[in-house]
Design an enzyme around this catalytic site. Structure first.
Site, PDB file in Angstrom:
ATOM      1  N   ARG A  48     -35.856 -37.231 -40.156  1.00 32.20           N
ATOM      2  CA  ARG A  48     -35.068 -37.681 -39.001  1.00 32.20           C
ATOM      3  C   ARG A  48     -35.495 -36.875 -37.790  1.00 32.20           C
ATOM      4  O   ARG A  48     -36.287 -35.938 -37.890  1.00 32.20           O
ATOM      5  CB  ARG A  48     -33.553 -37.612 -39.260  1.00 32.20           C
ATOM      6  CG  ARG A  48     -32.998 -36.560 -40.159  1.00 32.20           C
ATOM      7  CD  ARG A  48     -33.157 -35.145 -39.654  1.00 32.20           C
ATOM      8  NE  ARG A  48     -32.634 -35.021 -38.319  1.00 32.20           N
ATOM      9  CZ  ARG A  48     -32.975 -34.073 -37.462  1.00 32.20           C
ATOM     10  NH1 ARG A  48     -33.843 -33.120 -37.808  1.00 32.20           N
ATOM     11  NH2 ARG A  48     -32.480 -34.015 -36.252  1.00 32.20           N
ATOM     12  N   GLY A  49     -34.928 -37.240 -36.623  1.00 33.25           N
ATOM     13  CA  GLY A  49     -35.396 -36.656 -35.370  1.00 33.25           C
ATOM     14  C   GLY A  49     -36.433 -37.625 -34.801  1.00 33.25           C
ATOM     15  O   GLY A  49     -37.374 -37.993 -35.514  1.00 33.25           O
ATOM     16  N   ALA A  50     -36.239 -38.028 -33.546  1.00 34.24           N
ATOM     17  CA  ALA A  50     -37.051 -39.137 -33.013  1.00 34.24           C
ATOM     18  C   ALA A  50     -38.565 -38.935 -33.162  1.00 34.24           C
ATOM     19  O   ALA A  50     -39.261 -39.831 -33.658  1.00 34.24           O
ATOM     20  CB  ALA A  50     -36.665 -39.393 -31.556  1.00 34.24           C
ATOM     21  N   ARG A  86     -34.549 -47.665 -37.897  1.00 35.25           N
ATOM     22  CA  ARG A  86     -33.569 -47.023 -37.014  1.00 35.25           C
ATOM     23  C   ARG A  86     -33.817 -47.525 -35.591  1.00 35.25           C
ATOM     24  O   ARG A  86     -34.942 -47.444 -35.092  1.00 35.25           O
ATOM     25  CB  ARG A  86     -33.698 -45.488 -37.096  1.00 35.25           C
ATOM     26  CG  ARG A  86     -33.351 -44.970 -38.496  1.00 35.25           C
ATOM     27  CD  ARG A  86     -33.048 -43.498 -38.506  1.00 35.25           C
ATOM     28  NE  ARG A  86     -31.789 -43.196 -37.846  1.00 35.25           N
ATOM     29  CZ  ARG A  86     -31.432 -41.961 -37.504  1.00 35.25           C
ATOM     30  NH1 ARG A  86     -32.240 -40.949 -37.748  1.00 35.25           N
ATOM     31  NH2 ARG A  86     -30.264 -41.742 -36.924  1.00 35.25           N
ATOM     32  N   GLN A 189     -26.426 -32.022 -38.642  1.00 35.14           N
ATOM     33  CA  GLN A 189     -27.801 -31.569 -38.393  1.00 35.14           C
ATOM     34  C   GLN A 189     -27.846 -30.167 -37.798  1.00 35.14           C
ATOM     35  O   GLN A 189     -28.806 -29.414 -38.017  1.00 35.14           O
ATOM     36  CB  GLN A 189     -28.532 -32.535 -37.437  1.00 35.14           C
ATOM     37  CG  GLN A 189     -28.859 -33.874 -38.045  1.00 35.14           C
ATOM     38  CD  GLN A 189     -27.775 -34.904 -37.794  1.00 35.14           C
ATOM     39  OE1 GLN A 189     -26.602 -34.557 -37.604  1.00 35.14           O
ATOM     40  NE2 GLN A 189     -28.129 -36.171 -37.820  1.00 35.14           N
ATOM     41  N   ASP A 230     -33.417 -39.127 -27.867  1.00 40.93           N
ATOM     42  CA  ASP A 230     -33.947 -40.194 -28.718  1.00 40.93           C
ATOM     43  C   ASP A 230     -34.584 -41.303 -27.892  1.00 40.93           C
ATOM     44  O   ASP A 230     -35.537 -41.943 -28.328  1.00 40.93           O
ATOM     45  CB  ASP A 230     -32.845 -40.739 -29.627  1.00 40.93           C
ATOM     46  CG  ASP A 230     -32.539 -39.706 -30.707  1.00 40.93           C
ATOM     47  OD1 ASP A 230     -31.725 -38.805 -30.437  1.00 40.93           O
ATOM     48  OD2 ASP A 230     -33.176 -39.768 -31.775  1.00 40.93           O
ATOM     49  N   ASN A 240     -28.938 -39.421 -27.095  1.00 43.43           N
ATOM     50  CA  ASN A 240     -29.189 -38.350 -28.076  1.00 43.43           C
ATOM     51  C   ASN A 240     -28.023 -38.370 -29.066  1.00 43.43           C
ATOM     52  O   ASN A 240     -27.087 -39.178 -28.939  1.00 43.43           O
ATOM     53  CB  ASN A 240     -29.319 -36.994 -27.368  1.00 43.43           C
ATOM     54  CG  ASN A 240     -29.872 -35.932 -28.295  1.00 43.43           C
ATOM     55  OD1 ASN A 240     -30.876 -36.131 -28.976  1.00 43.43           O
ATOM     56  ND2 ASN A 240     -29.216 -34.780 -28.377  1.00 43.43           N
ATOM     57  N   LYS A 241     -28.086 -37.504 -30.033  1.00 44.57           N
ATOM     58  CA  LYS A 241     -27.090 -37.461 -31.114  1.00 44.57           C
ATOM     59  C   LYS A 241     -25.664 -37.553 -30.573  1.00 44.57           C
ATOM     60  O   LYS A 241     -25.327 -36.920 -29.575  1.00 44.57           O
ATOM     61  CB  LYS A 241     -27.295 -36.163 -31.900  1.00 44.57           C
ATOM     62  CG  LYS A 241     -26.360 -35.911 -33.049  1.00 44.57           C
ATOM     63  CD  LYS A 241     -26.244 -37.070 -34.011  1.00 44.57           C
ATOM     64  CE  LYS A 241     -27.575 -37.542 -34.566  1.00 44.57           C
ATOM     65  NZ  LYS A 241     -27.459 -38.880 -35.234  1.00 44.57           N
TER      66      LYS A 241
HETATM   67  O1  MRU Z   1     -29.913 -38.972 -36.455  1.00 45.81           O
HETATM   68  P1  MRU Z   1     -30.989 -37.972 -36.183  1.00 45.81           P
HETATM   69  O2  MRU Z   1     -30.840 -36.708 -36.963  1.00 45.81           O
HETATM   70  O3  MRU Z   1     -32.369 -38.584 -36.332  1.00 45.81           O
HETATM   71  O4  MRU Z   1     -30.808 -37.616 -34.654  1.00 45.81           O
HETATM   72  C1  MRU Z   1     -31.675 -36.671 -34.073  1.00 45.81           C
HETATM   73  C2  MRU Z   1     -31.380 -36.379 -32.661  1.00 45.81           C
HETATM   74  O5  MRU Z   1     -30.490 -36.952 -32.063  1.00 45.81           O
HETATM   75  C3  MRU Z   1     -32.270 -35.418 -31.962  1.00 45.81           C
HETATM   76  O6  MRU Z   1     -31.564 -34.674 -31.022  1.00 45.81           O
HETATM   77  C4  MRU Z   1     -33.369 -36.211 -31.252  1.00 45.81           C
HETATM   78  O7  MRU Z   1     -34.023 -37.072 -32.154  1.00 45.81           O
HETATM   79  C5  MRU Z   1     -34.369 -35.340 -30.617  1.00 45.81           C
HETATM   80  S1  MRU Z   1     -35.216 -34.420 -31.838  1.00 45.81           S
HETATM   81  C6  MRU Z   1     -36.578 -33.737 -31.282  1.00 45.81           C
END
Ligand code: MRU
Length: 331
Positions: A48-50, A86, A189, A230, A240-241
């Site tokens: 996970r993480g964009a 996603r 996270q 994201d 973002n999250k």
């Molecule tokens: O649902 P996730 O864990 O994929 O969400 C991740 C985030 O929101 C991060 O802050 C975002 O992807 C930037 S990570 C470099």
């Protein structure tokens, strides 16, 4: 230094995905040669993480091309499948566009060319992280305490990270002395991944629950907040999250500078504003399992958006791999 923490490794024949669902308790790798395993790893947050999702998808397409009886049509449907995993993070779609162009160009040794492109995307993301870390350094004073949200480190990218990468770099240069990590409900996270990465990096970390951020900022304990992104629209609105928006508004109110750290591959130039960003809604179980016993009350409804959108007015600057962008924002 956590450069050693890696979310994804191509080992020459197969993809290794560090299963982030099991962290911090267990370090377990998923080893695969199948595109479908990569797609499911993305959907279930094993990766996970964009930016990391984008890198994984690149390998997913390369793996589809190496599967038995692969044809251009099966590779194209692999791209469609990966695109369905996603919806919010833009890096995924950016990478799939790049891979689609390789497929569309045709020519000899398509599997080889797709794999080389996937590896290149991975390396480019690692380089972007270093560029953000260098550009971001000048934003800090000396020995600051900083707040961060979700996980934006090596686990979320192909390199050292976005916001957490900048923070780790600043720590090594004496600009940061400690990090406050928000727990990041419902999936955790921050608590599970950011805290673990900070420990690996030797970076002093204090965990707070999300509802402590206001008190923390009012107390004057943090000088700065840094988050990842994201998807960023042309006007600077940033998804973002879920929970990032609360932190941004608090920071604005408390006059704490609030920085978004993201590579250019997170910017979606097709969107005028954040209103067009698709927000993923995830399984209610993610929220329900926080409170054991709730499963006995099926009449309880849950709203579980995975991301929110922070309007650009709350953002002090964007630290990108091409430099720092400050208001007035022009993308
Ligand atoms: O649902 P996730 O864990 O994929 O969400 C991740 C985030 O929101 C991060 O802050 C975002 O992807 C930037 S990570 C470099």
């Amino acid at each position: 230094m956590s450069a050693e923490v890696r979310a994804l490794v191509w080992d020459g024949n197969e993809l290794r995905i560090l299963d982030q669902r099991l962290l911090p308790g267990r370090t377990t790798w998923i080893r695969t040669r199948r595109m479908e395993t990569v797609a499911q790893a993305i959907e279930t947050l094993a990766v996970r993480g964009a930016p990391a999702i984008g890198v994984a998808a690149g390998y997913g397409v390369a793996l589809a091309a190496r599967e038995r009886n692969a044809t251009v049509a099966t590779i194209q449907s692999a791209i469609v499948r990966l695109a369905s995993t996603r919806p919010t993070g833009y890096n995924l779609f950016h990478v799939l566009d790049v891979m689609r162009r390789v497929v569309d160009r045709g020519g000899a040794d398509l599997p080889g060319r797709l794999l080389r492109r996937a590896i290149q995307i991975h390396r480019a993301d690692a380089k972007s992280c270093l560029a953000m870390a260098r550009f971001g350094l000048n934003e800090f004073g000396l020995e600051e305490s900083v707040l961060t949200y979700c996980n934006t480190g090596a686990l979320a990218t192909g390199g050292i990270g976005t916001a957490l990468g900048v923070i780790k770099h600043a720590f090594r240069h004496g600009r940061v002395k400690e990090v406050y990590a928000c727990e990041t409900r419902p999936v955790g996270q921050g608590a599970r991944l950011t805290v673990w990465e900070c420990v690996q990096a030797g970076l002093p970390v204090t965990l707070i629950t999300d509802n402590m951020a206001a008190a923390l900022m009012m107390s004057g304990r943090v000088q700065r907040a840094l988050v990842g992104a994201d998807r960023i629209a042309r006007n600077g609105d940033t998804s973002n999250k879920i929970g990032t928006l609360s932190v941004a508004m608090l920071a604005y109110q408390c006059k704490v500078p609030f920085h978004v750290v993201a590579p250019i591959t997170t910017f979606d130039s097709s969107l005028r504003s954040g209103r067009g960003i698709p927000i993923e809604e995830r399984d209610p179980a993610e929220v329900l399992r926080i409170t054991p016993g709730l499963e006995k009350f099926p009449e309880v409804r849950v709203w579980n958006p995975s991301f929110d959108v922070t309007p650009r007015r709350f953002i002090t600057s964007y630290i990108t791999d091409s430099g720092v962008v400050r208001p007035p924002f022009h993308f």
